[in-house]
Design an enzyme around this catalytic site. Structure first.
Site, PDB file in Angstrom:
ATOM      1  N   ALA A 175     -52.118 -13.451  41.392  1.00  0.00           N
ATOM      2  CA  ALA A 175     -51.634 -14.723  40.859  1.00  0.00           C
ATOM      3  C   ALA A 175     -52.770 -15.686  40.517  1.00  0.00           C
ATOM      4  O   ALA A 175     -52.648 -16.484  39.589  1.00  0.00           O
ATOM      5  CB  ALA A 175     -50.671 -15.380  41.843  1.00  0.00           C
ATOM      6  N   THR A 176     -53.862 -15.648  41.260  1.00  0.00           N
ATOM      7  CA  THR A 176     -54.977 -16.562  40.962  1.00  0.00           C
ATOM      8  C   THR A 176     -55.531 -16.302  39.565  1.00  0.00           C
ATOM      9  O   THR A 176     -55.733 -17.239  38.779  1.00  0.00           O
ATOM     10  CB  THR A 176     -56.094 -16.428  42.014  1.00  0.00           C
ATOM     11  OG1 THR A 176     -55.601 -16.893  43.278  1.00  0.00           O
ATOM     12  CG2 THR A 176     -57.313 -17.252  41.622  1.00  0.00           C
ATOM     13  N   ASN A 210     -46.120 -22.672  48.611  1.00  0.00           N
ATOM     14  CA  ASN A 210     -46.664 -21.714  49.573  1.00  0.00           C
ATOM     15  C   ASN A 210     -46.823 -22.277  50.974  1.00  0.00           C
ATOM     16  O   ASN A 210     -46.939 -21.516  51.938  1.00  0.00           O
ATOM     17  CB  ASN A 210     -48.023 -21.195  49.082  1.00  0.00           C
ATOM     18  CG  ASN A 210     -49.033 -22.307  48.886  1.00  0.00           C
ATOM     19  OD1 ASN A 210     -48.813 -23.204  48.065  1.00  0.00           O
ATOM     20  ND2 ASN A 210     -50.129 -22.270  49.616  1.00  0.00           N
ATOM     21  N   GLN A 243     -44.829 -16.863  45.530  1.00  0.00           N
ATOM     22  CA  GLN A 243     -44.022 -16.864  46.758  1.00  0.00           C
ATOM     23  C   GLN A 243     -42.537 -16.622  46.501  1.00  0.00           C
ATOM     24  O   GLN A 243     -41.752 -16.638  47.453  1.00  0.00           O
ATOM     25  CB  GLN A 243     -44.198 -18.193  47.507  1.00  0.00           C
ATOM     26  CG  GLN A 243     -45.573 -18.408  48.089  1.00  0.00           C
ATOM     27  CD  GLN A 243     -45.911 -17.428  49.205  1.00  0.00           C
ATOM     28  OE1 GLN A 243     -45.048 -16.733  49.737  1.00  0.00           O
ATOM     29  NE2 GLN A 243     -47.182 -17.362  49.571  1.00  0.00           N
ATOM     30  N   SER A 259     -47.867 -12.070  42.238  1.00  0.00           N
ATOM     31  CA  SER A 259     -48.920 -11.473  43.057  1.00  0.00           C
ATOM     32  C   SER A 259     -48.344 -10.323  43.865  1.00  0.00           C
ATOM     33  O   SER A 259     -47.336 -10.476  44.549  1.00  0.00           O
ATOM     34  CB  SER A 259     -49.498 -12.537  44.002  1.00  0.00           C
ATOM     35  OG  SER A 259     -50.541 -11.995  44.788  1.00  0.00           O
ATOM     36  N   HIS A 313     -49.556  -8.593  46.565  1.00  0.00           N
ATOM     37  CA  HIS A 313     -49.668  -8.508  48.020  1.00  0.00           C
ATOM     38  C   HIS A 313     -48.739  -9.472  48.760  1.00  0.00           C
ATOM     39  O   HIS A 313     -48.679  -9.451  49.985  1.00  0.00           O
ATOM     40  CB  HIS A 313     -51.126  -8.698  48.472  1.00  0.00           C
ATOM     41  CG  HIS A 313     -51.619 -10.106  48.458  1.00  0.00           C
ATOM     42  ND1 HIS A 313     -51.743 -10.855  49.605  1.00  0.00           N
ATOM     43  CD2 HIS A 313     -52.043 -10.895  47.448  1.00  0.00           C
ATOM     44  CE1 HIS A 313     -52.233 -12.045  49.298  1.00  0.00           C
ATOM     45  NE2 HIS A 313     -52.415 -12.093  48.000  1.00  0.00           N
ATOM     46  N   CYS A 343     -55.883 -19.591  51.610  1.00  0.00           N
ATOM     47  CA  CYS A 343     -57.034 -19.903  50.753  1.00  0.00           C
ATOM     48  C   CYS A 343     -57.823 -21.101  51.259  1.00  0.00           C
ATOM     49  O   CYS A 343     -58.975 -21.297  50.887  1.00  0.00           O
ATOM     50  CB  CYS A 343     -56.555 -20.173  49.324  1.00  0.00           C
ATOM     51  SG  CYS A 343     -55.787 -18.746  48.558  1.00  0.00           S
TER      52      CYS A 343
END
Length: 378
Positions: A71-72, A152, A180, A200, A202, A327
């Protein structure tokens, strides 16, 4: 072993997903860009099938989904990739929120240094925005609105469907960070006419290092993104590099697993949330976030006179928990999300985030007792 209650940070990879990933690492290891032999052709076909199936979960077409590292990266492509269009057209206003993930806030900070007018809205104490609150700040020169689906840190759900329906009638693009929510919460929301969606792997049981960006067309018109990297032209020219076939197949298998188990997962996750609140509420717990518009798997809470770091230490033999986003977990600065919600310092300093998957085996009585002892000591 302590119960793992930090699923918003990352999730375990299931045996089913591991088997698929290992197959494509060990046996079907071909490069999807190699077209002169069967290994490469099989890899290419597998990726094409995975792209088509994953796009279907978002009511999109295969060529509207590009694979990324997570996602980043997807957020960065969505935000920074629009910069040239904003500079070309003079539409330099970007609307977002002060409660976004750093993967959105930091690219926006960069765009501000390039002359973009970045406006960060602040929610009330619930952490939620009304759609109208966002829409009334949209201007003729607004290039983009970027708002995450599920926060998140607090689990608060934002009204992305109402925003998509309204903005699709304008020239303003909508980007949604769904790290999320994808595969877990309100799947129909992400089938709305949202221009760009970041996901994302993971966060849903896939390996780390894989994600996707949906770039939806408006009719025949494409979102005018420019690549951030060059060198190969893979992923529709937006994201070059050797296609990570094994990770893509792991993402697909995780998404299948999430779809198959979603109803059961939602029931179990919601039930655990209710038990958790029942046990902890008598201790004077403060719920940080909108209880009526929240995902079932994230809970952000504070206790009077209890410091979050002290509580995490006290609970380390019972549960693995966090104060907020992974993060920023190495930083001792107050949560930017809770600060933007206008909560007082004591409540922010005492906040912890619990996040889970289904209904974990957890010593809730031990958790309650640890909180009570810290309150007495204070």
């Amino acid at each position: 072993m302590p119960a793992y209650l930090d699923m918003a940070a990352t999730t375990p990879v299931s045996g089913r997903v591991c088997d698929v990933v290992l197959t494509y690492m060990r046996d079907e290891f071909g490069n999807a860009g190699s077209r002169t032999h069967d290994w490469g052709n099989r890899a290419k076909k597998a990726v094409a099938a995975a792209r088509a199936e994953l796009a279907t979960t978002l009511a999109a077409k295969p060529d509207e989904l590009i694979f990324t590292s997570g996602a980043t990266e997807s957020d960065n492509i969505a935000l920074l990739g629009l910069a040239a269009e904003g500079e070309r057209t003079g539409r330099r206003h970007i609307l977002s929120s002060a409660t976004e993930h750093k993967a959105v806030l930091e690219p926006l900070e960069h765009l501000a240094t390039r002359g973009f007018d970045v406006e960060l809205l602040r929610p009330d104490a619930t952490g939620r925005f009304a759609a109208q609150q966002v829409l009334e700040r949209v201007r003729p020169d607004t290039l983009l609105v970027s708002l995450m689906h599920v926060n998140n840190e607090t689990g608060v759900l934002q009204p992305v469907v109402e925003l998509a329906d309204a903005l699709t009638k304008t020239a303003t693009f909508l980007h949604v960070d769904a790290a999320q929510s994808y595969g877990k919460v309100a799947p129909d929301d992400l089938r709305a006419p949202i221009d760009m969606i970041s996901i994302s792997g993971h966060k849903i049981g896939a390996p780390k290092g894989i994600g996707a960006l949906l770039v939806r067309r408006r009719g025949w018109a494409k979102v005018p993104l420019q690549p951030l990297l060059y060198g190969g032209g893979q992923e529709r020219g937006l994201r070059p590099g050797t296609t990570p076939v094994a990770l893509i197949m792991g993402l697909l298998e995780a998404a299948r697993e999430r779809h198959e188990e979603l109803a059961q997962w939602t029931t179990a996750t919601t039930r655990f949330r209710s038990h958790l609140l029942e046990v902890l509420s008598p201790l004077g717990m403060h719920l940080n976030g909108d209880p009526d518009h929240s995902a079932p798997h994230i809970l952000n809470i504070s206790f009077p006179h209890v410091d979050s770091e002290a509580l995490i230490v006290a609970l380390r033999d019972l549960a693995a928990i966090a104060t907020g986003s992974a993060c920023t977990s190495t930083s001792y600065t107050p949560s930017h999300v809770l600060s933007a919600m206008g909560l007082d310092k004591a409540r922010i300093d005492g906040a912890i985030r619990l996040s889970w998957w289904g209904e974990p085996t957890t010593d809730l009585e031990g958790l309650r007792q640890a909180v009570a002892e810290l309150q007495l000591a204070a």
